[in-house]
Design a protein around this motif. Structure first.
Motif, mmCIF file in Angstrom:
data_model
loop_
_atom_site.group_PDB
_atom_site.id
_atom_site.type_symbol
_atom_site.label_atom_id
_atom_site.label_comp_id
_atom_site.label_asym_id
_atom_site.label_seq_id
_atom_site.Cartn_x
_atom_site.Cartn_y
_atom_site.Cartn_z
ATOM 1 N N THR A 13 42.888 -47.790 -5.033
ATOM 2 C CA THR A 13 42.620 -48.796 -6.068
ATOM 3 C C THR A 13 43.844 -48.967 -6.975
ATOM 4 O O THR A 13 44.246 -50.097 -7.288
ATOM 5 C CB THR A 13 41.391 -48.376 -6.912
ATOM 6 O OG1 THR A 13 40.252 -48.315 -6.052
ATOM 7 C CG2 THR A 13 41.105 -49.375 -8.023
ATOM 8 N N LEU A 82 38.299 -57.421 -3.284
ATOM 9 C CA LEU A 82 37.784 -57.074 -4.616
ATOM 10 C C LEU A 82 38.899 -57.163 -5.652
ATOM 11 O O LEU A 82 38.731 -57.760 -6.721
ATOM 12 C CB LEU A 82 37.184 -55.657 -4.598
ATOM 13 C CG LEU A 82 35.891 -55.492 -3.798
ATOM 14 C CD1 LEU A 82 35.562 -54.009 -3.625
ATOM 15 C CD2 LEU A 82 34.723 -56.204 -4.474
ATOM 16 N N LEU A 87 37.965 -57.236 -9.216
ATOM 17 C CA LEU A 87 36.908 -56.221 -9.077
ATOM 18 C C LEU A 87 37.533 -55.011 -8.397
ATOM 19 O O LEU A 87 38.711 -55.034 -8.039
ATOM 20 C CB LEU A 87 35.764 -56.785 -8.226
ATOM 21 C CG LEU A 87 35.004 -57.979 -8.830
ATOM 22 C CD1 LEU A 87 34.192 -58.689 -7.772
ATOM 23 C CD2 LEU A 87 34.132 -57.526 -9.983
ATOM 24 N N SER A 88 36.724 -53.951 -8.196
ATOM 25 C CA SER A 88 37.284 -52.787 -7.503
ATOM 26 C C SER A 88 36.173 -51.999 -6.829
ATOM 27 O O SER A 88 34.982 -52.297 -7.013
ATOM 28 C CB SER A 88 38.028 -51.873 -8.485
ATOM 29 O OG SER A 88 37.096 -51.143 -9.233
ATOM 30 N N ALA A 90 35.106 -49.299 -7.673
ATOM 31 C CA ALA A 90 34.228 -48.713 -8.702
ATOM 32 C C ALA A 90 32.997 -49.597 -8.917
ATOM 33 O O ALA A 90 31.895 -49.086 -9.140
ATOM 34 C CB ALA A 90 34.997 -48.541 -10.013
ATOM 35 N N ASP A 91 33.189 -50.924 -8.846
ATOM 36 C CA ASP A 91 32.045 -51.830 -9.030
ATOM 37 C C ASP A 91 31.035 -51.661 -7.891
ATOM 38 O O ASP A 91 29.826 -51.688 -8.107
ATOM 39 C CB ASP A 91 32.533 -53.291 -9.086
ATOM 40 C CG ASP A 91 33.406 -53.536 -10.300
ATOM 41 O OD1 ASP A 91 32.870 -53.488 -11.417
ATOM 42 O OD2 ASP A 91 34.622 -53.737 -10.135
ATOM 43 N N VAL A 92 31.554 -51.498 -6.682
ATOM 44 C CA VAL A 92 30.663 -51.352 -5.524
ATOM 45 C C VAL A 92 29.962 -49.989 -5.581
ATOM 46 O O VAL A 92 28.751 -49.893 -5.328
ATOM 47 C CB VAL A 92 31.463 -51.506 -4.203
ATOM 48 C CG1 VAL A 92 30.565 -51.288 -2.998
ATOM 49 C CG2 VAL A 92 32.108 -52.885 -4.145
ATOM 50 N N SER A 94 29.277 -48.267 -8.212
ATOM 51 C CA SER A 94 28.262 -48.271 -9.268
ATOM 52 C C SER A 94 27.018 -49.023 -8.804
ATOM 53 O O SER A 94 25.886 -48.631 -9.097
ATOM 54 C CB SER A 94 28.918 -48.817 -10.535
ATOM 55 O OG SER A 94 28.150 -49.730 -11.180
ATOM 56 N N CYS A 95 27.206 -50.091 -8.035
ATOM 57 C CA CYS A 95 26.068 -50.827 -7.466
ATOM 58 C C CYS A 95 25.279 -49.921 -6.509
ATOM 59 O O CYS A 95 24.049 -49.839 -6.577
ATOM 60 C CB CYS A 95 26.614 -52.069 -6.753
ATOM 61 S SG CYS A 95 25.357 -53.030 -5.928
#
Ligand SMILES: N=c1c2ncn([C@@H]3O[C@H](COP(=O)(O)OP(=O)(O)OP(=O)(O)O)[C@@H](O)[C@H]3O)c2ncn1[C@@H]1O[C@H](COP(=O)(O)O)[C@@H](O)[C@H]1O
Length: 115
Positions: A13, A82, A87-88, A90-92, A94-95
């Motif tokens: 990332t 992403l 986005l990154s 980390a967003d996925v 967290s989802c």
């Protein structure tokens, strides 16, 4: 020393963020950003197809190196996508974390009930 999944994703990332500002002729990632969203989406689609073909080829052979390599290509290009959209991973993550413990069958049933 073994690197954890988190280490690898965090390092990649950070590298991808750094490459966003790099010259296209010095970096594959920078060249993807310069080519734009459609090119990145094309690569994601291509890599997804390659995963499918490699999985079919690997079936029953006990040799999964090519499949793992294709999944790595797909994950990598999804991470570039992403990053392109600010986005990154980390967003996925967290989802996915929010979904943990919620059965896919229950979630689907609740969607049907809620219309
Ligand atoms: N993890 C990867 C990674 N995985 C796959 N790839 C590249 O993704 C491309 C996949 O393309 P294809 O399989 O479609 O093959 P191709 O024929 O080369 O591609 P096309 O000509 O079809 O576009 C190849 O060029 C791979 O080298 C990657 N390129 C970079 N990284 C990471 O990104 C970092 C930054 O890379 P640069 O931006 O190139 O410095 C690297 O240090 C790595 O950590």
């Amino acid at each position: 020393m073994a690197r954890t999944m988190n280490d690898v994703l965090q390092q990649l990332t950070a590298t991808l963020a750094e490459r966003k500002g790099a010259a296209a002729d010095s970096s594959y990632v920078a060249s993807l950003h310069e080519s734009g969203l459609n090119k990145i989406l094309e690569k994601v689609g291509e890599e997804a197809t390659e995963v499918i073909l490699a999985a079919k080829d690997a079936q029953g052979t006990g040799t999964n190196d090519a499949l793992v390599g294709e999944v790595a290509d797909l994950w990598f290009h999804c991470m570039v996508l992403l990053s392109h959209l600010d986005l990154s991973a980390a967003d996925v993550l967290s989802c996915l974390a929010k979904r943990q413990g919620i059965s896919g069958l229950d979630e689907k049933a609740s969607r049907a009930t809620n219309g």
